[in-house]
Structures are given as structure tokens and as C-alpha cells.
Design a protein around this motif. Structure first.
Motif, PDB file in Angstrom:
ATOM      1  N   GLU A  75       0.836  -1.204   0.000  1.00  0.00           N
ATOM      2  CA  GLU A  75       0.000   0.000   0.000  1.00  0.00           C
ATOM      3  C   GLU A  75       0.866   1.247   0.000  1.00  0.00           C
ATOM      4  OE1 GLU A  75      -3.944  -1.576   2.447  1.00  0.00           O
ATOM      5  OE2 GLU A  75      -2.246  -0.754   3.561  1.00  0.00           O
ATOM      6  N   LEU A  76       0.311   2.320  -0.540  1.00  0.00           N
ATOM      7  CA  LEU A  76       0.937   3.637  -0.465  1.00  0.00           C
ATOM      8  C   LEU A  76       0.007   4.547   0.322  1.00  0.00           C
ATOM      9  CD1 LEU A  76       2.443   4.251  -4.023  1.00  0.00           C
ATOM     10  CD2 LEU A  76       3.696   3.946  -1.887  1.00  0.00           C
ATOM     11  N   TYR A  77       0.521   5.125   1.394  1.00  0.00           N
ATOM     12  CA  TYR A  77      -0.293   5.973   2.261  1.00  0.00           C
ATOM     13  C   TYR A  77      -0.086   7.440   1.891  1.00  0.00           C
ATOM     14  CZ  TYR A  77      -0.780   1.772   5.103  1.00  0.00           C
ATOM     15  OH  TYR A  77      -1.062   0.506   5.534  1.00  0.00           O
ATOM     16  N   VAL A  86       0.075  15.935  -2.645  1.00  0.00           N
ATOM     17  CA  VAL A  86       0.596  15.338  -1.414  1.00  0.00           C
ATOM     18  C   VAL A  86       1.647  14.291  -1.760  1.00  0.00           C
ATOM     19  CG1 VAL A  86      -1.511  15.778  -0.110  1.00  0.00           C
ATOM     20  CG2 VAL A  86      -1.288  13.656  -1.412  1.00  0.00           C
ATOM     21  N   ARG A  87       2.323  13.813  -0.712  1.00  0.00           N
ATOM     22  CA  ARG A  87       3.416  12.874  -0.933  1.00  0.00           C
ATOM     23  C   ARG A  87       3.223  11.608  -0.113  1.00  0.00           C
ATOM     24  NH1 ARG A  87       9.066  15.192   0.326  1.00  0.00           N
ATOM     25  NH2 ARG A  87       8.042  15.733   2.290  1.00  0.00           N
ATOM     26  N   SER A  88       3.757  10.522  -0.674  1.00  0.00           N
ATOM     27  CA  SER A  88       3.881   9.268   0.041  1.00  0.00           C
ATOM     28  C   SER A  88       5.330   8.809  -0.098  1.00  0.00           C
ATOM     29  CB  SER A  88       2.930   8.208  -0.521  1.00  0.00           C
ATOM     30  OG  SER A  88       3.051   6.995   0.201  1.00  0.00           O
ATOM     31  N   ALA A  89       5.682   7.767   0.639  1.00  0.00           N
ATOM     32  CA  ALA A  89       7.057   7.258   0.573  1.00  0.00           C
ATOM     33  C   ALA A  89       7.042   5.753   0.721  1.00  0.00           C
ATOM     34  CB  ALA A  89       7.918   7.893   1.667  1.00  0.00           C
ATOM     35  N   ILE A  90       8.008   5.117   0.080  1.00  0.00           N
ATOM     36  CA  ILE A  90       8.150   3.671   0.181  1.00  0.00           C
ATOM     37  C   ILE A  90       9.637   3.330   0.159  1.00  0.00           C
ATOM     38  CG2 ILE A  90       7.881   3.422  -2.323  1.00  0.00           C
ATOM     39  CD1 ILE A  90       6.639   0.660  -1.767  1.00  0.00           C
ATOM     40  N   LYS A  91      10.028   2.458   1.077  1.00  0.00           N
ATOM     41  CA  LYS A  91      11.423   2.029   1.149  1.00  0.00           C
ATOM     42  C   LYS A  91      11.593   0.770   0.314  1.00  0.00           C
ATOM     43  CE  LYS A  91      15.209   1.320   4.410  1.00  0.00           C
ATOM     44  NZ  LYS A  91      15.594   1.332   5.846  1.00  0.00           N
ATOM     45  N   ARG A 193      -6.276  12.706  12.627  1.00  0.00           N
ATOM     46  CA  ARG A 193      -6.278  11.534  13.504  1.00  0.00           C
ATOM     47  C   ARG A 193      -4.897  10.884  13.480  1.00  0.00           C
ATOM     48  NH1 ARG A 193     -11.979   8.385  12.113  1.00  0.00           N
ATOM     49  NH2 ARG A 193     -13.396  10.107  12.656  1.00  0.00           N
ATOM     50  N   PRO A 194      -4.121  11.073  14.529  1.00  0.00           N
ATOM     51  CA  PRO A 194      -2.799  10.438  14.584  1.00  0.00           C
ATOM     52  C   PRO A 194      -2.917   8.916  14.518  1.00  0.00           C
ATOM     53  CG  PRO A 194      -3.031  12.118  16.284  1.00  0.00           C
ATOM     54  CD  PRO A 194      -4.401  11.919  15.709  1.00  0.00           C
ATOM     55  N   SER A 195      -2.021   8.310  13.790  1.00  0.00           N
ATOM     56  CA  SER A 195      -2.016   6.858  13.634  1.00  0.00           C
ATOM     57  C   SER A 195      -0.593   6.395  13.385  1.00  0.00           C
ATOM     58  CB  SER A 195      -2.923   6.428  12.466  1.00  0.00           C
ATOM     59  OG  SER A 195      -2.412   6.919  11.244  1.00  0.00           O
ATOM     60  N   PRO A 196      -0.297   5.120  13.650  1.00  0.00           N
ATOM     61  CA  PRO A 196       1.056   4.600  13.371  1.00  0.00           C
ATOM     62  C   PRO A 196       1.442   4.746  11.903  1.00  0.00           C
ATOM     63  CG  PRO A 196      -0.149   3.073  14.786  1.00  0.00           C
ATOM     64  CD  PRO A 196      -1.129   4.119  14.350  1.00  0.00           C
ATOM     65  N   ALA A 197       0.472   4.566  10.994  1.00  0.00           N
ATOM     66  CA  ALA A 197       0.770   4.694   9.559  1.00  0.00           C
ATOM     67  C   ALA A 197       1.171   6.124   9.217  1.00  0.00           C
ATOM     68  CB  ALA A 197      -0.439   4.265   8.738  1.00  0.00           C
ATOM     69  N   LEU A 198       0.469   7.119   9.781  1.00  0.00           N
ATOM     70  CA  LEU A 198       0.791   8.517   9.514  1.00  0.00           C
ATOM     71  C   LEU A 198       2.141   8.893  10.115  1.00  0.00           C
ATOM     72  CD1 LEU A 198      -0.120  11.214   8.337  1.00  0.00           C
ATOM     73  CD2 LEU A 198      -1.307  11.668  10.500  1.00  0.00           C
ATOM     74  N   GLU A 199       2.405   8.397  11.299  1.00  0.00           N
ATOM     75  CA  GLU A 199       3.693   8.677  11.944  1.00  0.00           C
ATOM     76  C   GLU A 199       4.843   8.068  11.149  1.00  0.00           C
ATOM     77  OE1 GLU A 199       5.852   7.760  16.253  1.00  0.00           O
ATOM     78  OE2 GLU A 199       3.661   7.630  16.058  1.00  0.00           O
ATOM     79  N   LYS A 200       4.651   6.854  10.665  1.00  0.00           N
ATOM     80  CA  LYS A 200       5.688   6.199   9.866  1.00  0.00           C
ATOM     81  C   LYS A 200       5.902   6.916   8.541  1.00  0.00           C
ATOM     82  CE  LYS A 200       6.965   1.671   8.007  1.00  0.00           C
ATOM     83  NZ  LYS A 200       6.601   0.246   7.908  1.00  0.00           N
ATOM     84  N   LEU A 201       4.809   7.384   7.921  1.00  0.00           N
ATOM     85  CA  LEU A 201       4.915   8.113   6.657  1.00  0.00           C
ATOM     86  C   LEU A 201       5.743   9.380   6.840  1.00  0.00           C
ATOM     87  CD1 LEU A 201       4.191   8.756   3.734  1.00  0.00           C
ATOM     88  CD2 LEU A 201       2.012   9.691   4.550  1.00  0.00           C
ATOM     89  N   ASN A 202       5.466  10.139   7.887  1.00  0.00           N
ATOM     90  CA  ASN A 202       6.222  11.371   8.127  1.00  0.00           C
ATOM     91  C   ASN A 202       7.701  11.081   8.354  1.00  0.00           C
ATOM     92  OD1 ASN A 202       3.931  12.992   7.910  1.00  0.00           O
ATOM     93  ND2 ASN A 202       3.428  12.770  10.080  1.00  0.00           N
TER      94      ASN A 202
END
Length: 256
Positions: A75-77, A86-91, A193-202
Motif C-alpha cells: 500500500e501507499l499511504y 501530497v506525498r507518500s514514501a516507500i522504502k 487523527r494520529p495513527s502509526p501509519a501517519l507517523e511512519k509516513l512522516n
């Protein structure tokens, strides 16, 4: 397509034996022996067909063996901000023992792009790619989380026998060796809404920005931009010419 299962006459006789166990025992025994021999012949043919199907499945699994490890994996968040880019990131990490080239494809090239769109990774090397997307404003006053995105991204990979400079044409020249690593779907995140996915994306976006700045600084220190007045060195053109010359040399050697 519906599959109908027709019973052969031999199978009908066989089931008839179990229905009437005390009638015509002698003929039933002979028929049973004949049917057993017939079913054995059929079974041997079925095994060969099964063996071929198993081998084809094994081949398909080998062809689908992945060379890259992705984080997130499928998935891309994206932060949901209508009317904005907006931006997403993937390693992306090369988990194989050989050099691997990768590139992105998307179903919406007009509203999405990736930096980098492709690269060559050494064994164990990793990179964080940044994906940009413009989010259309919602229709009919829909809530943000009700928005369903049909845009998808595909990551393709290509094993490379020896280190070469990455050019997109690698995938065109070796189409038979190209593998689809993963198809990524888009998931929107609520910024309120803070979430682990949003925190990881940032965190990944911060790491990606730092990586881009580091690469930019290295390229500025190594590659001169101007030689004389108005003369610009096109690094990628030079790399492409070297690559084509090397390919031509290999073809001539093979012919000899």
C-alpha cells in the motif's frame, strides 16, 4: 465456465457393485478386476498430467520470486488533503544477491509521479522513493474517508548480471526477464487523527528528503555543470552513449 463431471461406463459399473453386493458375484469380481486395471491405467495418465501441472506451478512460483523488499509492502499511504499535491514514501531494498533495477508504473501518469522513478540497487542496498499525487476535491460533500481511490502503482524489477548505469531502456531491452514485484493500492490517511501509519509516513518522508539532499550534494561535488560559456554537459546522455557502445561491443564479440 461451469464444469460438469460425467461418469464413465466403468465408473457406473463400479458403483453398481456397491449397490448390489450379492448379485452376480462372479461377474462382478471379473468386472471389478477389469475396472481396477482400467482405473490404474487412467491413474497413471492422470499422474503424468498432474506432474506437468505441478511443474508449471513450480515454474510460475520461481518466476514470481521477488528480488525487492518493500516497506510498506502493498500500500501507499497519502495524507488526505483535497485540492493539494501530497506525498507518500516507500522504502525499497534489494534482498537478492545480484544487482536489481526497478521502476514504477502508474494508472494515473497525469496526476502522479515518483522520484526516483527507477534506479539500480546493489545487493543489500536500499532507497526511499517519494511518490507525488494530486488529490481531487470530494464530490457531493463526501467525507474524506469515504473517498475511494482507484489509482494503482506497479513496481517492476529486473536482475542485472553486472553493475551498469541505470536507464529506463533496460526494461525494454530485456522484456522477458522483467518481473512484477508488487501492485500497490492507494490508502488515504486522516491528518486530524494520529495513527502509526501517519507517523511512519512522516518519518520516511523526512528520511527521503535527507537522502535527496545528500545525493544532490554528491552530484554537485563530482559532476561539473558547465564547461565554458553556454556549454552544458548532459551526464545522462553521456552515460547512455557509453552503455550503447558497450552493448554493441558485446554483440560484435558474440558474433565472432
Amino acid at each position: 465456465m461451469a464444469i460438469t463431471e460425467d461418469k464413465s461406463p466403468a465408473e457406473s459399473k463400479r458403483w453398481g457393485i456397491f449397490k448390489f453386493p450379492f448379485r452376480n458375484s462372479q461377474s462382478s469380481t471379473s468386472n471389478s478386476a477389469q475396472n481396477q486395471g482400467h482405473s490404474t491405467a487412467e491413474g497413471s495418465g492422470g499422474d503424468s498430467g498432474g506432474g506437468s501441472s505441478v511443474s508449471s506451478i513450480a515454474r510460475s512460483l520461481l518466476l514470481r520470486r521477488r528480488h525487492l523488499k518493500l516497506d510498506p509492502s502493498n500500500e501507499l499511504y497519502f495524507p488526505y488533503e483535497p485540492g493539494k499535491q501530497v506525498r507518500s514514501a516507500i522504502k525499497i531494498r534489494n534482498s537478492s544477491k545480484s544487482h536489481v533495477a526497478f521502476k514504477f508504473q502508474t494508472t494515473a501518469p497525469k496526476s502522479c509521479f515518483t522520484r526516483p522513478s527507477g534506479a539500480l540497487l546493489a545487493p543489500g542496498e536500499s532507497i526511499i522513493a517519494t511518490v507525488y499525487k494530486f488529490i481531487e476535491p470530494p464530490e457531493n460533500n463526501e467525507k474524506p474517508m469515504d473517498q475511494k481511490c482507484t489509482v494503482k502503482f506497479k513496481i517492476m524489477s529486473l536482475r542485472v548480471k553486472e553493475p551498469v548505469d541505470y536507464v529506463p531502456e533496460l526494461f525494454d531491452e530485456q522484456k522477458d526477464e522483467v518481473a512484477v514485484e508488487q501492485i500497490l493500492k492507494v490508502v488515504f490517511l486522516d491528518m486530524e487523527r494520529p495513527s502509526p501509519a501517519l507517523e511512519k509516513l512522516n518519518s520516511q518522508l523526512t528520511e527521503a528528503d535527507s537522502d535527496i539532499e545528500a545525493r544532490k550534494k554528491i552530484s554537485e561535488d563530482i559532476v561539473p555543470r558547465f564547461v565554458g560559456e553556454g556549454l552544458v554537459i548532459d551526464e545522462w546522455k553521456e552515460r547512455r552513449e557509453k552503455y550503447l557502445a558497450r552493448q554493441q561491443g558485446e554483440e560484435v564479440a558474440n558474433l565472432v
